[in-house]
Design an enzyme around this catalytic site. Structure first.
Site, PDB file in Angstrom:
ATOM      1  N   ASP A 270      -2.525  -2.689   5.116  1.00  0.00           N
ATOM      2  CA  ASP A 270      -2.994  -2.097   3.794  1.00  0.00           C
ATOM      3  C   ASP A 270      -2.850  -0.511   4.224  1.00  0.00           C
ATOM      4  O   ASP A 270      -2.459   0.055   5.243  1.00  0.00           O
ATOM      5  CB  ASP A 270      -4.428  -2.558   3.617  1.00  0.00           C
ATOM      6  CG  ASP A 270      -5.053  -1.785   2.606  1.00  0.00           C
ATOM      7  OD1 ASP A 270      -4.611  -1.656   1.342  1.00  0.00           O
ATOM      8  OD2 ASP A 270      -6.475  -1.173   3.021  1.00  0.00           O
TER       9      ASP A 270
ATOM     10  N   ASP B 137      -5.266   2.709   2.526  1.00  0.00           N
ATOM     11  CA  ASP B 137      -6.625   3.097   2.723  1.00  0.00           C
ATOM     12  C   ASP B 137      -7.720   2.076   3.389  1.00  0.00           C
ATOM     13  O   ASP B 137      -7.829   1.289   2.933  1.00  0.00           O
ATOM     14  CB  ASP B 137      -7.344   3.475   1.050  1.00  0.00           C
ATOM     15  CG  ASP B 137      -6.156   4.498   0.491  1.00  0.00           C
ATOM     16  OD1 ASP B 137      -6.212   5.678   0.746  1.00  0.00           O
ATOM     17  OD2 ASP B 137      -5.525   4.035  -0.463  1.00  0.00           O
TER      18      ASP B 137
ATOM     19  N   ASP C  46      -8.415  -4.064   5.451  1.00  0.00           N
ATOM     20  CA  ASP C  46     -10.072  -3.723   5.675  1.00  0.00           C
ATOM     21  C   ASP C  46     -10.745  -4.375   4.425  1.00  0.00           C
ATOM     22  O   ASP C  46     -12.005  -4.350   4.528  1.00  0.00           O
ATOM     23  CB  ASP C  46     -10.239  -2.316   5.489  1.00  0.00           C
ATOM     24  CG  ASP C  46     -10.137  -1.717   4.351  1.00  0.00           C
ATOM     25  OD1 ASP C  46      -9.123  -1.914   3.789  1.00  0.00           O
ATOM     26  OD2 ASP C  46     -11.033  -1.112   3.997  1.00  0.00           O
TER      27      ASP C  46
END
EC number: 3.1.3.18
Length: 236
Positions: A15, A17, A178
């Site tokens: 991922d 950000d 995240d």
């Protein structure tokens, strides 16, 4: 953690950000640009930081009213929201920086000859530009954005496509992220899921739900490399 499968990993997807980089400072900059556009004085960055966490829609209400529970007038909110989105998308990499050990972790993985990909829901052009400006783009063999394919995370399609392009089976690819979207996409695609504890998502909470529980938690990207290393023999 699914230790026995880790030695078979042949590709790693990340991922963007909250996993490779911290983009909160750009949110604060966009917030104050929005306030200036709306004729309001700037807010301290730490104030804006306290308003982040519940999505841009809520953030714009809070930025306009300078109150965590504030609700701006609908027409004014719509004007500010449109400006905020436009400004933020045009200034993604002004203050955004990689997390401290991002580049070290990527370099270690590349030293193993493992191809790396970015699978993000951010627009592909903006994601590519952001990675280039952060000097991270060259680590990746593939960058997929939320508009690259007909579906985005939590759909498994981007990960299935990435595995195909990188020439590996989904079961031999890690997905590092995240958020719940990252873990759900990984599980649906049949990839191993790795949750980072330093991002924006609450990994403690996500780990309590079997649907969003990652196979593996890491506190830094170099930990992935360490776990992919073959076991040393006694004479080495």
């Amino acid at each position: 953690m699914t230790i026995p499968a880790i030695k078979h990993v042949q590709a790693v997807a990340f991922d963007l950000d909250g996993t490779l980089c911290d983009s909160v400072p750009d949110l604060a900059a966009a917030a104050n640009a929005t306030r200036q556009h709306m004729g309001l004085p700037p807010l301290p960055e730490h104030t804006v930081a306290n308003y982040v966490g519940d999505g841009i829609a809520s953030l714009v209400h809070r930025v306009l009213t300078d109150s965590r529970n504030g609700q701006a007038e609908p027409g004014r909110w719509e004007q500010a929201f449109a400006f905020f989105i436009r400004y933020y998308r045009e200034h993604l990499s002004v203050f955004t920086r990689p997390y401290p050990e991002t580049e070290a972790g990527l370099a270690l993985l590349r030293s193993l000859g493992i191809p790396l990909a970015v699978v993000t829901n951010k627009n592909e052009v903006l994601a590519t530009e952001l990675l280039q400006q952060l000097h991270l783009a060259d680590y990746f063999s593939l960058i997929l954005g939320g508009d690259s394919l007909p579906e985005k995370k939590p759909s498994p399609l981007p990960l299935l496509h990435a595995a195909e392009v990188l020439g590996t089976a989904p079961a031999d690819m890690l997905m590092v992220g995240d958020s719940a979207n990252d873990i759900l996409a990984a599980k649906a695609a049949g990839c191993l899921s790795v949750g980072v504890t330093f991002g924006y998502g609450d990994m403690t909470q996500l780990s309590q739900n079997p649907a969003t529980q990652p196979d593996w938690l890491v506190g830094s990207l170099p930990e992935i490399y360490e776990n992919l290393q073959p076991q040393k023999t006694q004479h080495e």
